[in-house]
Design a protein around this motif. Structure first.
Motif, PDB file in Angstrom:
ATOM      1  N   THR A 158       0.835  -1.199   0.000  1.00 50.32           N
ATOM      2  CA  THR A 158       0.000   0.000   0.000  1.00 50.32           C
ATOM      3  C   THR A 158       0.868   1.246   0.000  1.00 50.32           C
ATOM      4  OG1 THR A 158      -1.698  -1.165   1.272  1.00 50.32           O
ATOM      5  CG2 THR A 158      -1.808   1.242   1.266  1.00 50.32           C
ATOM      6  N   LEU A 159       0.543   2.177  -0.886  1.00 52.31           N
ATOM      7  CA  LEU A 159       1.192   3.478  -0.890  1.00 52.31           C
ATOM      8  C   LEU A 159       0.197   4.487  -0.331  1.00 52.31           C
ATOM      9  CD1 LEU A 159       3.705   5.154  -1.737  1.00 52.31           C
ATOM     10  CD2 LEU A 159       2.404   5.761  -3.773  1.00 52.31           C
ATOM     11  N   ARG A 160       0.623   5.213   0.684  1.00 50.92           N
ATOM     12  CA  ARG A 160      -0.212   6.270   1.272  1.00 50.92           C
ATOM     13  C   ARG A 160       0.393   7.612   0.882  1.00 50.92           C
ATOM     14  NH1 ARG A 160      -4.086   6.508   5.501  1.00 50.92           N
ATOM     15  NH2 ARG A 160      -4.201   8.558   6.438  1.00 50.92           N
ATOM     16  N   VAL A 161      -0.443   8.480   0.339  1.00 50.12           N
ATOM     17  CA  VAL A 161      -0.056   9.824  -0.066  1.00 50.12           C
ATOM     18  C   VAL A 161      -0.819  10.788   0.840  1.00 50.12           C
ATOM     19  CG1 VAL A 161      -0.055  11.515  -1.938  1.00 50.12           C
ATOM     20  CG2 VAL A 161       0.208   9.069  -2.464  1.00 50.12           C
ATOM     21  N   GLU A 162      -0.097  11.669   1.533  1.00 46.35           N
ATOM     22  CA  GLU A 162      -0.734  12.670   2.390  1.00 46.35           C
ATOM     23  C   GLU A 162      -0.166  14.041   2.051  1.00 46.35           C
ATOM     24  OE1 GLU A 162      -0.108  11.911   6.542  1.00 46.35           O
ATOM     25  OE2 GLU A 162      -0.869   9.867   6.421  1.00 46.35           O
ATOM     26  N   VAL A 163      -1.037  15.034   1.977  1.00 45.70           N
ATOM     27  CA  VAL A 163      -0.597  16.416   1.836  1.00 45.70           C
ATOM     28  C   VAL A 163      -1.263  17.197   2.961  1.00 45.70           C
ATOM     29  CG1 VAL A 163      -0.555  18.485   0.419  1.00 45.70           C
ATOM     30  CG2 VAL A 163      -0.198  16.245  -0.636  1.00 45.70           C
ATOM     31  N   THR A 164      -0.441  17.814   3.776  1.00 42.12           N
ATOM     32  CA  THR A 164      -0.922  18.606   4.906  1.00 42.12           C
ATOM     33  C   THR A 164      -0.627  20.072   4.633  1.00 42.12           C
ATOM     34  OG1 THR A 164      -0.511  16.768   6.416  1.00 42.12           O
ATOM     35  CG2 THR A 164      -0.732  18.956   7.405  1.00 42.12           C
ATOM     36  N   ASP A 165      -1.623  20.924   4.896  1.00 41.32           N
ATOM     37  CA  ASP A 165      -1.453  22.362   4.711  1.00 41.32           C
ATOM     38  C   ASP A 165      -2.062  23.088   5.907  1.00 41.32           C
ATOM     39  OD1 ASP A 165      -4.322  22.782   4.175  1.00 41.32           O
ATOM     40  OD2 ASP A 165      -3.912  21.817   2.259  1.00 41.32           O
ATOM     41  N   ALA A 166      -2.038  24.414   5.853  1.00 38.52           N
ATOM     42  CA  ALA A 166      -2.528  25.226   6.971  1.00 38.52           C
ATOM     43  C   ALA A 166      -4.004  25.567   6.841  1.00 38.52           C
ATOM     44  CB  ALA A 166      -1.698  26.501   7.098  1.00 38.52           C
ATOM     45  N   GLY A 167      -4.718  24.865   6.001  1.00 37.73           N
ATOM     46  CA  GLY A 167      -6.157  25.054   5.901  1.00 37.73           C
ATOM     47  C   GLY A 167      -6.555  25.943   4.749  1.00 37.73           C
ATOM     48  N   PRO A 168      -7.868  26.053   4.533  1.00 38.34           N
ATOM     49  CA  PRO A 168      -8.373  26.807   3.379  1.00 38.34           C
ATOM     50  C   PRO A 168      -7.933  28.260   3.386  1.00 38.34           C
ATOM     51  CG  PRO A 168     -10.140  25.642   4.509  1.00 38.34           C
ATOM     52  CD  PRO A 168      -8.916  25.505   5.355  1.00 38.34           C
ATOM     53  N   ASP A 169      -7.629  28.739   2.203  1.00 39.28           N
ATOM     54  CA  ASP A 169      -7.286  30.146   2.024  1.00 39.28           C
ATOM     55  C   ASP A 169      -8.573  30.885   1.677  1.00 39.28           C
ATOM     56  OD1 ASP A 169      -6.393  32.638   1.322  1.00 39.28           O
ATOM     57  OD2 ASP A 169      -4.928  31.934  -0.137  1.00 39.28           O
ATOM     58  N   PRO A 170      -9.062  31.767   2.575  1.00 36.80           N
ATOM     59  CA  PRO A 170     -10.319  32.468   2.291  1.00 36.80           C
ATOM     60  C   PRO A 170     -10.275  33.230   0.967  1.00 36.80           C
ATOM     61  CG  PRO A 170      -9.592  32.902   4.540  1.00 36.80           C
ATOM     62  CD  PRO A 170      -8.490  32.144   3.843  1.00 36.80           C
ATOM     63  N   ALA A 171      -9.139  33.745   0.585  1.00 38.59           N
ATOM     64  CA  ALA A 171      -9.026  34.487  -0.674  1.00 38.59           C
ATOM     65  C   ALA A 171      -9.171  33.558  -1.870  1.00 38.59           C
ATOM     66  CB  ALA A 171      -7.693  35.219  -0.737  1.00 38.59           C
ATOM     67  N   ALA A 172      -8.767  32.306  -1.736  1.00 35.33           N
ATOM     68  CA  ALA A 172      -8.869  31.361  -2.850  1.00 35.33           C
ATOM     69  C   ALA A 172     -10.324  31.117  -3.210  1.00 35.33           C
ATOM     70  CB  ALA A 172      -8.183  30.045  -2.511  1.00 35.33           C
ATOM     71  N   GLY A 173     -11.186  31.040  -2.218  1.00 37.81           N
ATOM     72  CA  GLY A 173     -12.611  30.847  -2.482  1.00 37.81           C
ATOM     73  C   GLY A 173     -13.197  32.013  -3.228  1.00 37.81           C
ATOM     74  N   ALA A 174     -12.784  33.210  -2.890  1.00 42.52           N
ATOM     75  CA  ALA A 174     -13.299  34.408  -3.548  1.00 42.52           C
ATOM     76  C   ALA A 174     -12.852  34.470  -5.002  1.00 42.52           C
ATOM     77  CB  ALA A 174     -12.827  35.654  -2.802  1.00 42.52           C
TER      78      ALA A 174
END
Length: 131
Positions: free
Chosen positions: A73-89
């Motif tokens: 099994t290969l597990r791929v994880e990407v962790t970030d600091a959460g949604p960017d409110p500006a990206a949604g806009a």
């Protein structure tokens, strides 16, 4: 036997291809089953792109290759600091044919997938199991 590698994902143009090349080299070094290498590199690309485009830095990629008594099994994880409110806009006026397919691609390729939310961080993960 298990292998694990963590690498930072810089929030810059060109990061996705650089991280994908690094992942490809690791999978080759680890002798990952050829039948899941291409799918896993696409999953890496989609999850890393999501972190760069839609989330706040810092982001990191973690790859885990597990072999033993269970199917490899290969597990791929990407962790970030959460949604960017500006990206949604900025999504207004974005062509849905060009964006928004990454999650569907990951779901189609992965055996299992999900999201873990921790204080100040979000991890999107997918597992690909060799047949």
């Amino acid at each position: 036997m298990a292998h694990e590698h963590v690498c930072p994902v810089p929030p810059v143009a060109g990061a996705v291809s650089a991280v994908r090349r690094r992942a490809a080299a690791l999978l080759a070094d680890w002798s990952v089953c050829p039948q899941i290498v291409e799918d896993s590199l696409l999953v890496v690309s989609e999850l890393v792109t999501n972190a760069i485009v839609h989330a706040r830095p810092p982001a990191e990629l973690r790859l885990s290759w597990m072999r033993g008594d269970h199917p490899p099994t290969l597990r791929v994880e990407v962790t970030d600091a959460g949604p960017d409110p500006a990206a949604g806009a900025s999504r207004a006026g974005v062509d849905p044919d060009e964006h928004g397919r990454g999650e569907a691609i990951v779901h189609a390729l992965a055996t299992r997938h999900g999201i873990r939310v921790h204080p100040g961080r979000v991890t999107r993960w997918a597992e690909l199991v060799a047949a």
